[in-house]
Design an enzyme around this catalytic site. Structure first.
Site, mmCIF file in Angstrom:
data_model
loop_
_atom_site.group_PDB
_atom_site.id
_atom_site.type_symbol
_atom_site.label_atom_id
_atom_site.label_comp_id
_atom_site.label_asym_id
_atom_site.label_seq_id
_atom_site.Cartn_x
_atom_site.Cartn_y
_atom_site.Cartn_z
ATOM 1 N N SER A 1 -5.050 -5.018 3.127
ATOM 2 C CA SER A 1 -5.018 -3.974 2.101
ATOM 3 C C SER A 1 -4.623 -4.531 0.752
ATOM 4 O O SER A 1 -3.872 -5.513 0.660
ATOM 5 C CB SER A 1 -3.989 -2.925 2.534
ATOM 6 O OG SER A 1 -3.739 -2.026 1.490
ATOM 7 N N TYR B 1 4.694 -0.723 4.510
ATOM 8 C CA TYR B 1 3.298 -0.732 4.962
ATOM 9 C C TYR B 1 2.592 -2.005 4.482
ATOM 10 O O TYR B 1 2.002 -2.753 5.277
ATOM 11 C CB TYR B 1 2.560 0.515 4.453
ATOM 12 C CG TYR B 1 1.063 0.392 4.568
ATOM 13 C CD1 TYR B 1 0.447 0.364 5.808
ATOM 14 C CD2 TYR B 1 0.262 0.260 3.428
ATOM 15 C CE1 TYR B 1 -0.942 0.211 5.914
ATOM 16 C CE2 TYR B 1 -1.109 0.118 3.528
ATOM 17 C CZ TYR B 1 -1.708 0.090 4.775
ATOM 18 O OH TYR B 1 -3.067 -0.064 4.873
ATOM 19 N N LYS C 1 1.231 -5.459 6.637
ATOM 20 C CA LYS C 1 -0.113 -6.044 6.580
ATOM 21 C C LYS C 1 -0.033 -7.533 6.226
ATOM 22 O O LYS C 1 -0.756 -8.358 6.782
ATOM 23 C CB LYS C 1 -0.964 -5.307 5.542
ATOM 24 C CG LYS C 1 -1.337 -3.903 5.973
ATOM 25 C CD LYS C 1 -2.487 -3.941 6.944
ATOM 26 C CE LYS C 1 -2.579 -2.693 7.758
ATOM 27 N NZ LYS C 1 -3.641 -2.733 8.760
HETATM 28 P P1 NAD Z 1 -6.818 5.763 10.697
HETATM 29 O O1 NAD Z 1 -5.418 6.233 10.883
HETATM 30 O O2 NAD Z 1 -7.881 6.769 10.491
HETATM 31 O O3 NAD Z 1 -7.230 4.883 11.974
HETATM 32 C C1 NAD Z 1 -6.322 4.037 12.637
HETATM 33 C C2 NAD Z 1 -6.598 4.135 14.122
HETATM 34 O O4 NAD Z 1 -5.726 3.212 14.802
HETATM 35 C C3 NAD Z 1 -6.313 5.519 14.698
HETATM 36 O O5 NAD Z 1 -7.428 5.954 15.464
HETATM 37 C C4 NAD Z 1 -5.068 5.309 15.569
HETATM 38 O O6 NAD Z 1 -5.049 6.167 16.691
HETATM 39 C C5 NAD Z 1 -5.209 3.850 15.954
HETATM 40 N N1 NAD Z 1 -3.921 3.205 16.262
HETATM 41 C C6 NAD Z 1 -2.819 3.128 15.478
HETATM 42 N N2 NAD Z 1 -1.863 2.446 16.120
HETATM 43 C C7 NAD Z 1 -2.364 2.081 17.321
HETATM 44 C C8 NAD Z 1 -1.855 1.329 18.406
HETATM 45 N N3 NAD Z 1 -0.599 0.864 18.444
HETATM 46 N N4 NAD Z 1 -2.652 1.113 19.492
HETATM 47 C C9 NAD Z 1 -3.930 1.604 19.515
HETATM 48 N N5 NAD Z 1 -4.459 2.317 18.505
HETATM 49 C C10 NAD Z 1 -3.685 2.546 17.411
HETATM 50 O O7 NAD Z 1 -6.796 4.696 9.508
HETATM 51 P P2 NAD Z 1 -7.964 4.225 8.536
HETATM 52 O O8 NAD Z 1 -7.825 4.944 7.255
HETATM 53 O O9 NAD Z 1 -9.257 4.239 9.262
HETATM 54 O O10 NAD Z 1 -7.531 2.722 8.295
HETATM 55 C C11 NAD Z 1 -7.953 1.701 9.193
HETATM 56 C C12 NAD Z 1 -7.284 0.391 8.832
HETATM 57 O O11 NAD Z 1 -7.592 0.043 7.490
HETATM 58 C C13 NAD Z 1 -5.764 0.424 8.929
HETATM 59 O O12 NAD Z 1 -5.347 -0.826 9.455
HETATM 60 C C14 NAD Z 1 -5.324 0.571 7.493
HETATM 61 O O13 NAD Z 1 -4.058 0.001 7.287
HETATM 62 C C15 NAD Z 1 -6.401 -0.211 6.755
HETATM 63 N N6 NAD Z 1 -6.598 0.211 5.356
HETATM 64 C C16 NAD Z 1 -6.979 1.510 5.089
HETATM 65 C C17 NAD Z 1 -7.189 1.891 3.756
HETATM 66 C C18 NAD Z 1 -7.626 3.298 3.398
HETATM 67 O O14 NAD Z 1 -7.840 3.543 2.204
HETATM 68 N N7 NAD Z 1 -7.807 4.199 4.351
HETATM 69 C C19 NAD Z 1 -7.009 0.972 2.744
HETATM 70 C C20 NAD Z 1 -6.609 -0.318 3.061
HETATM 71 C C21 NAD Z 1 -6.426 -0.703 4.365
HETATM 72 N N1 UFG Z 2 -2.541 11.127 -5.602
HETATM 73 C C1 UFG Z 2 -2.234 12.283 -6.299
HETATM 74 N N2 UFG Z 2 -2.131 13.443 -5.596
HETATM 75 C C2 UFG Z 2 -2.314 13.519 -4.251
HETATM 76 C C3 UFG Z 2 -2.640 12.326 -3.548
HETATM 77 C C4 UFG Z 2 -2.739 11.143 -4.263
HETATM 78 O O1 UFG Z 2 -2.038 12.265 -7.499
HETATM 79 O O2 UFG Z 2 -2.172 14.612 -3.689
HETATM 80 C C5 UFG Z 2 -2.679 9.883 -6.353
HETATM 81 C C6 UFG Z 2 -1.726 8.799 -5.877
HETATM 82 O O3 UFG Z 2 -0.484 8.932 -6.496
HETATM 83 C C7 UFG Z 2 -2.500 7.553 -6.258
HETATM 84 C C8 UFG Z 2 -3.974 7.959 -6.139
HETATM 85 O O4 UFG Z 2 -3.979 9.390 -6.152
HETATM 86 O O5 UFG Z 2 -2.236 7.237 -7.581
HETATM 87 C C9 UFG Z 2 -4.611 7.485 -4.859
HETATM 88 O O6 UFG Z 2 -3.751 7.840 -3.775
HETATM 89 P P1 UFG Z 2 -4.183 7.760 -2.246
HETATM 90 O O7 UFG Z 2 -3.031 8.292 -1.442
HETATM 91 O O8 UFG Z 2 -5.520 8.369 -2.064
HETATM 92 O O9 UFG Z 2 -4.370 6.209 -1.992
HETATM 93 P P2 UFG Z 2 -3.340 5.031 -2.267
HETATM 94 O O10 UFG Z 2 -3.874 4.311 -3.466
HETATM 95 O O11 UFG Z 2 -1.936 5.422 -2.310
HETATM 96 O O12 UFG Z 2 -3.404 4.203 -0.898
HETATM 97 C C10 UFG Z 2 -4.581 3.965 -0.162
HETATM 98 C C11 UFG Z 2 -4.275 3.938 1.336
HETATM 99 C C12 UFG Z 2 -3.449 2.762 1.729
HETATM 100 C C13 UFG Z 2 -3.976 1.541 1.146
HETATM 101 C C14 UFG Z 2 -4.137 1.700 -0.315
HETATM 102 C C15 UFG Z 2 -4.671 0.503 -0.928
HETATM 103 O O13 UFG Z 2 -3.532 5.087 1.672
HETATM 104 O O14 UFG Z 2 -3.496 2.619 3.129
HETATM 105 O O15 UFG Z 2 -5.046 2.770 -0.564
HETATM 106 O O16 UFG Z 2 -5.572 -0.074 -0.090
HETATM 107 F F1 UFG Z 2 -3.147 0.502 1.400
#
Ligand code: NAD
Ligand code: UFG
Length: 323
Positions: free
Chosen positions: A117, A141, A145
């Protein structure tokens, strides 16, 4: 290729699983379903319900599947929750990562694509952020990572693991079948769209005193299908190391809300509130390395297209996966 996908019942994992299947690979999904959805697992994949924190469960599942490669999504991913309960994040994300690395070593599986991330960069030293920017996370978090990257690097040096670290920026959008359904939802775009759907009265803007032109935080929003494609490329190429995945365009919170008003034709009332702890001003990717080495080129870089895909999925699934 036979690919073992941890976290394949989650948001990015479900879309990537589908993309892998479409590309002709076979997929085994390993997911506890604690934060995922059974309905998000493509019917062509085999689902093994299990928890990475259980070393025997992941060891046995991997030994039985005998995959060519592992894609590791499974993790907890709420920055705020990690500040309140850091132990949960280290136990699940780092502990789970160690169990996976050991299971891969025992099963003789070398190729690993890991969901890292931009949260590992903390307040970045420079923007746009390339892979050489020092990683100094500002929440557990992001630290979890980074520690996983460290574990996998040591397994690379000692056992010949081939890890690829895909450092995603802000994942968003949907494909035709699978979309974003986090419980609780904390991400900006799905929350904004919930307002347009009438499921929430307003969106709260966290902070308007950041060092950005309109005072709200700037992020690099990258379509989940483009992230999925990067995994396919990373698996098919003989590469290792980190790749930042973003469009290189930054949009402020206010700009995202304005674009969502256009796409949904809804007023989307917004109120402002104090900053959310742990939010850096501006996170924008420099992803030249992914483009040059992986041959990755985002297909959906335009914010309104991303919003349109997320909106289409929301309209079809107003209750998400409905479980
Ligand atoms: P998500 O929560 O939708 O999916 C994560 C999945 O992992 C879930 O289905 C959960 O049940 C499973 N899981 C968690 N812990 C587990 C465990 N101990 N054993 C088995 N399964 C487990 O998350 P997402 O938004 O799809 O993100 C996927 C990955 O990408 C994560 O590693 C997250 O940190 C990373 N990531 C997400 C974002 C984002 O913007 N969503 C950004 C950067 C990195
Ligand atoms: N935000 C608001 N109001 C809300 C939700 C979010 O103003 O109700 C703002 C946050 O403060 C931030 C921006 O919108 O400035 C984006 O926020 P998100 O929560 O959508 O995403 P983040 O940038 O905090 O984080 C996401 C994922 C993390 C990941 C990160 C960078 O949640 O897992 O992107 O990869 F690590």
């Amino acid at each position: 290729m036979k690919v073992f996908v941890t976290g394949g019942a989650g948001y990015i994992g479900s879309v990537t699983t589908r993309r892998l299947l479409d590309a002709g690979h076979s997929v085994v999904v390993f997911d506890s379903l604690e934060r995922g959805h059974r309905a998000a697992v493509d019917a062509r994949a085999r689902l093994v319900a299990g928890d990475l924190r259980n070393a025997a469960a992941i060891r046995d599942a991997l030994a039985a599947a005998r995959p060519d490669a592992v894609v590791h999504f499974a993790a907890f991913a709420y920055v705020g929750e990690s500040m309140e309960n850091p132990g949960l994040y280290f136990a699940n994300n780092v502990g789970g990562g160690i169990n996976l690395a050991e299971a891969m070593r025992l099963a003789g599986v070398k190729k690993l694509v890991f969901s890292s991330s931009c949260a590992t960069y903390g307040h970045p030293e420079r923007v746009p952020i390339d892979e050489k920017v020092p990683q100094r996370p500002i929440n557990p978090y992001g630290e979890s990572k980074l520690q996983c990257e460290g574990v996998f690097r040591w397994y690379e040096r000692i056992y010949g693991l081939q890890p690829v670290f895909l450092r995603y920026f802000n994942a968003c959008g949907a494909d035709a079948r699978f979309g974003e359904d986090h419980r609780p939802e904390t991400h900006l775009i799905p929350l904004v769209l919930d307002v347009a759907l009438g499921r929430r009265p307003q969106i709260t803007i966290f902070g308007e005193d950041y060092a950005t032109p309109d005072g709200t935080c700037i992020r690099d929003y990258i379509h989940v299908l483009d992230l999925a494609q990067a995994h396919v490329l990373a698996l098919e190429k003989s590469v290792s190391g980190p790749f930042n995945l973003g469009n290189g365009d930054g949009y402020s919170v206010r700009e995202v809300i304005a674009a969502a008003r256009e796409v949904t034709r809804h007023a989307i009332p917004a109120v402002t509130a104090p900053r959310r702890p742990g939010d850096p001003d501006r996170l924008v990717a420099a992803s030249a390395q992914a483009r040059e080495v992986l041959g990755w080129k985002p297909e959906f870089p335009v914010l309104s297209d991303i919003l349109q895909s997320a909106w289409a999925w929301k309209c079809q699934h107003p209750q998400g996966y409905g479980e």
